[in-house]
Design a protein around this motif. Structure first.
Motif, short mmCIF file in Angstrom:
data_model
loop_
_atom_site.label_atom_id
_atom_site.label_comp_id
_atom_site.label_asym_id
_atom_site.label_seq_id
_atom_site.Cartn_x
_atom_site.Cartn_y
_atom_site.Cartn_z
N SER A 1 -5.43 -6.68 8.03
CA SER A 1 -5.19 -7.74 7.06
C SER A 1 -4.76 -9.05 7.71
CB SER A 1 -4.12 -7.30 6.05
OG SER A 1 -2.89 -7.02 6.71
N THR B 1 -13.28 1.97 -4.36
CA THR B 1 -14.06 1.21 -3.39
C THR B 1 -15.49 1.76 -3.32
OG1 THR B 1 -12.08 0.81 -2.07
CG2 THR B 1 -14.21 0.48 -0.98
N THR C 1 0.83 -1.20 0.00
CA THR C 1 0.00 0.00 0.00
C THR C 1 0.86 1.25 0.00
OG1 THR C 1 -1.81 -1.13 1.15
CG2 THR C 1 -1.74 1.28 1.32
N VAL D 1 -4.19 -4.93 -5.55
CA VAL D 1 -3.11 -4.44 -4.70
C VAL D 1 -1.98 -3.81 -5.51
CG1 VAL D 1 -1.35 -5.11 -3.02
CG2 VAL D 1 -3.67 -6.04 -2.83
N TYR E 1 -10.67 -3.07 -1.10
CA TYR E 1 -9.30 -2.57 -1.23
C TYR E 1 -9.29 -1.44 -2.23
CZ TYR E 1 -4.33 -2.03 -1.43
OH TYR E 1 -3.07 -1.48 -1.34
N PRO E 2 -8.86 -0.27 -1.78
CA PRO E 2 -8.44 0.07 -0.42
C PRO E 2 -9.65 0.26 0.50
CG PRO E 2 -8.39 2.01 -1.80
CD PRO E 2 -8.74 0.89 -2.71
#
Length: 262
Positions: A157, A143, A15, A44, A204-205
């Protein structure tokens, strides 16, 4: 070519490197050198290329960005391991510097540029006298909103035992406030024994959901603290012990009143 050396098993390293690339190299595609299992999720890495970290000696990048650990996760990076002619950049964030320091090799990497992503301890900061602060901006979010409205949003996570600790911490804080909120876990996967009264989503995010949540409950990792800064008044954080990351110092700094930090 930009290569990013991002060793570490968590989601936070990935991230952070995405935010760095968006901030400093917008529109460019980089090669991410990592062994993180979270790269299995295409959200990701986004547009960036994935290679294992051991591929570094075979590459000839114009720029090598080393995340968090100046000598690598286990002390594997030295000046000799950097491809000739490569410009080196270090992203510095809090470390348990006294514990990490013995890993530095006799010929450490002499970074051409070091960015301070947060305040470091004096001992750590002294190792990078020419460093400059950098505020990261995350890539545009996709998102969907609405899922966390009015809930107490628990973001982590893993691992599963820590998720359960955060759920327990959220319950304790709610009891102290005399309320029984809806609990919502935002995580890549839910523990198999997730309590029935805790819903699960996999965004995500996750940060786009923070504005609509009544509370945001996280550990005290770098990204969690950075991304919740606009909503500090409703952020509840529980630091966890880490091999190198100093979540306790970060949490203490984040909890200080703004007047005390200036």
């Amino acid at each position: 070519m930009i290569a990013c050396y991002v060793r570490g098993g968590g989601l936070g390293h990935l991230t952070r490197i995405r935010a760095y690339l968006h901030t400093c190299h917008p529109g460019e595609t980089a090669t991410i050198l990592t062994t993180s299992p979270f790269t299995a999720d295409p959200r990701v890495l986004g547009p960036h290329r994935l290679l294992p970290a051991v591929a570094l000696p075979s590459l000839h990048p114009s720029t090598l960005v080393v995340d968090a650990f100046p000598a690598g996760l286990d002390g594997e990076l030295s000046a000799a391991s950097i491809p000739r002619g490569t410009r080196t950049v270090h992203l510095a964030r809090l470390l348990r510097w006294d514990a990490y320091l013995p890993l530095l090799p006799a010929d450490p990497v002499r970074f051409d540029e070091t960015w301070l992503l947060e305040d470091l301890t004096p001992e750590h900061r002294a190792h990078f006298p020419a460093a400059a602060p950098l505020t990261l901006t995350d890539p545009p979010e996709s998102t969907p909103r609405g899922a966390a409205e009015g809930s107490w949003l628990i973001v982590h996570s893993g691992p599963a035992p820590e998720i359960h600790e955060l759920i327990g911490y959220a319950r304790d804080c709610a009891t102290a406030e005399g309320i029984r909120p809806r609990l919502l876990l935002a995580a890549p996967s839910a523990p198999h024994d997730l309590p029935e009264d805790v819903a699960h989503i996999d965004p995500y995010p996750a940060w786009p959901l923070f504005a609509e949540a009544a509370r945001v409950i996280t550990a005290a990792g770098f990204n969690a603290v950075r991304q919740t800064r606009p909503w500090r008044s409703k952020h509840l954080m529980l630091p966890f012990p880490r091999r190198w990351d100093d979540q306790y110092t970060r949490a203490a700094a984040a909890r200080r009143p703004a007047s005390a930090q200036s």
